[in-house]
Design a protein around this motif. Sequence first.
Motif, PDB file in Angstrom:
ATOM      1  N   LEU A  31       0.834  -1.205   0.000  1.00  0.00           N
ATOM      2  CA  LEU A  31       0.000   0.000   0.000  1.00  0.00           C
ATOM      3  C   LEU A  31       0.865   1.250   0.000  1.00  0.00           C
ATOM      4  N   GLY A  32       1.942   1.233   0.785  1.00  0.00           N
ATOM      5  CA  GLY A  32       2.837   2.385   0.818  1.00  0.00           C
ATOM      6  C   GLY A  32       3.521   2.623  -0.505  1.00  0.00           C
ATOM      7  N   VAL A  33       3.975   1.544  -1.150  1.00  0.00           N
ATOM      8  CA  VAL A  33       4.632   1.677  -2.458  1.00  0.00           C
ATOM      9  C   VAL A  33       3.642   2.225  -3.494  1.00  0.00           C
ATOM     10  N   ALA A  34       2.419   1.671  -3.494  1.00  0.00           N
ATOM     11  CA  ALA A  34       1.414   2.141  -4.451  1.00  0.00           C
ATOM     12  C   ALA A  34       1.091   3.616  -4.210  1.00  0.00           C
ATOM     13  N   ALA A  35       0.972   3.998  -2.941  1.00  0.00           N
ATOM     14  CA  ALA A  35       0.662   5.394  -2.627  1.00  0.00           C
ATOM     15  C   ALA A  35       1.796   6.316  -3.041  1.00  0.00           C
ATOM     16  N   LEU A  36       3.024   5.857  -2.867  1.00  0.00           N
ATOM     17  CA  LEU A  36       4.173   6.665  -3.293  1.00  0.00           C
ATOM     18  C   LEU A  36       4.174   6.876  -4.802  1.00  0.00           C
ATOM     19  N   VAL A  37       3.841   5.817  -5.543  1.00  0.00           N
ATOM     20  CA  VAL A  37       3.797   5.926  -7.004  1.00  0.00           C
ATOM     21  C   VAL A  37       2.727   6.936  -7.414  1.00  0.00           C
ATOM     22  N   VAL A  38       1.546   6.834  -6.772  1.00  0.00           N
ATOM     23  CA  VAL A  38       0.461   7.774  -7.090  1.00  0.00           C
ATOM     24  C   VAL A  38       0.868   9.201  -6.761  1.00  0.00           C
ATOM     25  N   ALA A  39       1.534   9.388  -5.603  1.00  0.00           N
ATOM     26  CA  ALA A  39       1.969  10.726  -5.212  1.00  0.00           C
ATOM     27  C   ALA A  39       2.977  11.283  -6.198  1.00  0.00           C
ATOM     28  N   ALA A  40       3.880  10.395  -6.674  1.00  0.00           N
ATOM     29  CA  ALA A  40       4.891  10.852  -7.633  1.00  0.00           C
ATOM     30  C   ALA A  40       4.251  11.254  -8.956  1.00  0.00           C
ATOM     31  N   VAL A  41       3.257  10.468  -9.381  1.00  0.00           N
ATOM     32  CA  VAL A  41       2.593  10.765 -10.654  1.00  0.00           C
ATOM     33  C   VAL A  41       1.809  12.072 -10.567  1.00  0.00           C
TER      34      VAL A  41
ATOM     35  N   SER B 224       3.107  16.324  -0.397  1.00  0.00           N
ATOM     36  CA  SER B 224       2.810  16.645   0.992  1.00  0.00           C
ATOM     37  C   SER B 224       2.450  15.407   1.811  1.00  0.00           C
ATOM     38  N   SER B 225       2.042  14.333   1.152  1.00  0.00           N
ATOM     39  CA  SER B 225       1.622  13.122   1.864  1.00  0.00           C
ATOM     40  C   SER B 225       2.711  12.052   1.926  1.00  0.00           C
ATOM     41  N   VAL B 226       3.913  12.406   1.503  1.00  0.00           N
ATOM     42  CA  VAL B 226       4.987  11.409   1.445  1.00  0.00           C
ATOM     43  C   VAL B 226       5.322  10.865   2.830  1.00  0.00           C
TER      44      VAL B 226
ATOM     45  N   VAL C 282       5.787   6.972   3.892  1.00  0.00           N
ATOM     46  CA  VAL C 282       7.023   6.424   4.464  1.00  0.00           C
ATOM     47  C   VAL C 282       6.725   5.682   5.767  1.00  0.00           C
ATOM     48  N   VAL C 283       5.803   6.237   6.557  1.00  0.00           N
ATOM     49  CA  VAL C 283       5.415   5.563   7.802  1.00  0.00           C
ATOM     50  C   VAL C 283       4.818   4.195   7.495  1.00  0.00           C
ATOM     51  N   LEU C 284       3.974   4.130   6.462  1.00  0.00           N
ATOM     52  CA  LEU C 284       3.405   2.849   6.065  1.00  0.00           C
ATOM     53  C   LEU C 284       4.493   1.855   5.681  1.00  0.00           C
ATOM     54  N   LEU C 285       5.484   2.339   4.945  1.00  0.00           N
ATOM     55  CA  LEU C 285       6.577   1.461   4.538  1.00  0.00           C
ATOM     56  C   LEU C 285       7.350   0.936   5.743  1.00  0.00           C
TER      57      LEU C 285
END
Length: 288
Positions: free
Chosen positions: A113-123, A128-130, A134-137
């Motif tokens: 979930l953290g990796v997917a969220a990071l990808v979405v944030a990058a796209v 601001s939600s990084v 990172v906490v999820l990771l």
Amino acid sequence: MTTLPWPPDWRRPPLGGWLGVVVSGALAAVLVPVAAIAAADRQWSAAAVIGGVLLLLAPIAVAGRPRRRTSSVVEVSLELDGDRQTGVRIPVRPTSPLVSLALAVLGLALVALGVAALVVAAVRGEWSSVVGFVVLLVVGSVLALGGIVGLIASRRRLGLDLTPSHLVVGLGGEPVELTWEQVERIGTTSIRYGIGLAPRPVQNWLTVVTREPVNVAARISGRRTAALGRLTATAPANTAAAIPAERLGADPVLAYHALRYYQENADARPELGTGAAVRRIAAGAVVR
């Protein structure tokens, strides 16, 4: 449970030991509708996290339920001081593989979930939600690692081995070999968690206390905290082992009295090398 006298300092668990199951059920009753509402609002991240918590609660409740105990001691053969000896083992149960598996699955799910969220944030450029991602990771990695270590530890054969000459503490690391003369007493202690008047969880412990400080920490691997029985960091230096009573494979009350019987009665120790000790413990004839 045995009818032998209840060990000193131990407390009776609230609700007959079912408190953890009741609390887990209550939490699940609250979280299930919350997860449904989150899913209906298309808040998939919240729904996934709540689902992971529910996934973790189920095996914890199953593993924490009271179990019927027996006099399940077995004969073992082990090498001590270069000699092969026969003894009696009081099994110690490793962490439930169900709990370990749930931890590993939940950890991996949080990492994904953290990796997917990071990808979405990058796209989307929403940096601001990084921090949350990172906490999820980090949390997911810790849970996954703990679950994997627990699964490995659950395959170990742990226990307290009683021989005519030694008490051997095997709790996941290198076994600690103590002569009976080194053991001062078999002790008990109890910890009650929480505050207030509400029912509070109780954890009873069985301890092995030696006459002189034993350099146990140097002889147990760093994985000892992942095993069931462990040395408590706050215990005195002459506490060789502290074991949660619920992790004993035999009835904890019977195990306590059996250990005390052979520690206090040197004339009875030779029978530990024969089947007589297994029969005595099975009969509960360990109180003088």
